[in-house]
Write an enzyme that holds these catalytic residues in place. Structure first.
Site, short mmCIF file in Angstrom:
data_model
loop_
_atom_site.label_atom_id
_atom_site.label_comp_id
_atom_site.label_asym_id
_atom_site.label_seq_id
_atom_site.Cartn_x
_atom_site.Cartn_y
_atom_site.Cartn_z
N SER A 183 0.82 -1.21 0.00
CA SER A 183 0.00 0.00 0.00
C SER A 183 0.85 1.26 0.00
CB SER A 183 -0.95 0.00 1.19
OG SER A 183 -0.25 -0.20 2.38
N HIS A 229 -1.22 -2.27 -7.52
CA HIS A 229 -1.90 -2.02 -6.23
C HIS A 229 -3.42 -2.02 -6.40
CE1 HIS A 229 -2.83 0.88 -2.73
NE2 HIS A 229 -2.78 -0.34 -2.29
N GLU A 231 -3.65 0.67 -9.30
CA GLU A 231 -2.51 1.56 -9.56
C GLU A 231 -1.34 0.73 -10.10
OE1 GLU A 231 -2.85 5.12 -6.26
OE2 GLU A 231 -2.17 3.17 -5.55
N ASN A 284 -3.49 6.35 -1.76
CA ASN A 284 -3.21 6.38 -0.32
C ASN A 284 -2.56 7.69 0.12
OD1 ASN A 284 -4.43 4.01 0.34
ND2 ASN A 284 -2.57 2.76 0.15
#
Ligand code: 3HC
Length: 284
Positions: free
Chosen positions: A120, A141, A153, A192
Site C-alpha cells: 500500500s 496495487h 494503480e 493512499n
C-alpha cells in the site's frame, strides 16, 4: 507476451481478493502461502466471496466453479518456477517482502516474468533491488475489496522498464477489466497519499471528542456522497494496514496529516484491527 500463468504470494484480505480477480479473468493462478492453515483460510475467503458474487448476480455458478478450478494453493514457492506474473501480497513487512522477491528471483525461470508488489505504501525500488532484474519489478496495487473496486494503480520505480509498465497497464484493463492508473514510486502512490491523511484526520477528530464515530461517518456518507464513512473504511482496510501506511508516508514526507494518531496505534496494539478481527472502531 501473453500472460496466462500467474501467482499470488499470500492469501490474506488482499491476496485472496487478487487471486479471485485473476482466476475470474481466465488465468491460471497458484497461491503461495506459508502454511496449510493459512492456505485453507485463504481458500475459504475466496470461496465466500465467489458465493457472494453468485448471490449478487455478478457471476454464474458455472463461472464460479471454473474460477475455483483455475486456483491452486501451495506452501512450496519453487512451484512458481514457470509463472509469467507474480503478485506479492504478503504482510506489510519490508524484510519479509524483500526476502520473497529475492526468492522469486532464484525460483522463477522465465526472464520475461514480471514481479509485482501490492504494497500500500512501501517503496517498490527496495523490492526491485532484492532481485537481479529490477527493470521487471513494479507495483500493482488493488483496492479493498479487490473483486469489487475497479481501480488498480500501476506503480513504476525509477528502474522499471516503461515497456513493462505499459504491458501491465494494458493487462489490467484488457484482461482484468479494471481501471488502471499509472503512478510513480512515491509514498502512498496516488490514492493512499490522499486517503490515509484523510482517515488519520477522521480518527483524530474522534480521538479529540469533536464528534461520535457514527456522526463522522454519517457526515461523509450523507454530505460528501462517499459509499462509507472514514471510520468504517479504516475498519474495512484494516487498522494495522492504515497504521503501516500512515507511518511510512509520514516517515518519508513528514506530512503532519499522515502522522499516525495515538488512538490508531493503541487500537492496533490491542489487536482490534477492524473487520478482519471482528472488532475495530465498530463491532462486526
Ligand atoms: N464479488 C463481486 N461483486 C460483489 C461482491 C463480490 N464478492 N460483493 C459485492 N459485490 C458487488 C455488489 O453486487 C454491488 O454491485 P452493484 O452496486 O453493481 O449492485 C457492489 O459490489 C456493492 O456491494 P454491496 O451492495 O453488497 O455492498 P455495499 O453496498 O455494502 O458496499 C463496499 C460495500 C463495496 C465495500 C462499499 O461500501 C465501498 O465501495 N466502500 C468503499 C471501499 C473503499 O474505499 N475501498 C478502498 C480502500 S483503500 C485500499 O484498499 C488501499 C489499501 O492500500 C489501504
Amino acid at each position: 507476451m501473453v500472460i496466462a500463468r500467474t501467482a499470488v504470494i499470500g492469501s490474506g484480505l488482499m491476496g485472496a481478493g487478487i487471486a479471485e480477480v485473476l482466476a475470474k479473468s481466465g488465468l491460471d493462478v497458484i497461491v503461495s502461502e506459508v502454511s496449510d492453515e493459512a492456505a485453507a483460510a485463504g481458500q475459504a475467503r475466496i470461496e465466500k466471496s465467489l458465493a457472494r458474487a453468485v448471490e449478487k448476480g455478478k457471476l454464474t455458478a458455472a463461472e464460479s466453479e471454473a474460477a475455483k478450478a483455475r486456483l491452486r494453493f501451495t506452501t512450496d514457492i519453487t512451484e512458481l518456477a514457470d509463472r509469467q506474473l507474480v503478485i506479492e501480497a504478503a504482510s506489510e513487512n519490508e524484510e519479509i517482502k524483500k526476502s520473497i522477491f529475492a526468492r522469486l528471483d532464484e525460483v522463477v525461470t522465465d526472464e520475461e516474468a514480471i514481479f509485482a508488489s501490492n504494497t500500500s505504501s512501501m517503496p517498490i525500488i527496495r523490492f526491485a533491488q532484492a532481485t537481479s532484474r529490477p527493470e521487471r519489478v513494479l507495483g500493482i496495487h488493488f483496492f479493498n475489496p479487490a473483486p469489487v473496486q475497479p481501480l488498480v494503480e500501476v506503480v513504476s520505480s525509477v528502474l522499471t522498464d516503461p515497456g513493462v509498465a505499459e504491458s501491465v497497464t494494458e493487462f489490467v484493463s484488457q484482461v482484468l477489466g479494471k481501471t488502471p492508473v499509472q503512478a510513480q514510486d512515491r509514498p502512498g502512490f496516488i490514492v493512499n497519499a490522499l486517503l490515509i491523511p484523510y482517515l488519520c484526520s477522521a480518527i483524530r477528530m474522534l480521538e479529540s471528542g469533536a464528534a461520535t464515530k457514527e456522526d463522522i461517518d454519517a457526515g461523509m456518507v450523507g454530505g460528501a456522497a462517499h459509499p462509507m464513512g472514514p471510520i468504517a473504511l479504516a475498519d474495512l482496510v484494516g487498522l494495522d494496514t492504515c497504521l503501516f501506511a500512515a507511518q511510512s508516508i509520514f516517515d518519508e514526507t513528514g506530512d503532519p496529516a499522515a502522522k499516525p494518531p495515538v488512538l490508531l496505534s493503541r487500537m492496533v496494539d490491542a489487536g482490534l484491527l477492524g473487520r478482519k478481527t471482528g472488532r475495530g472502531f465498530y463491532e462486526y
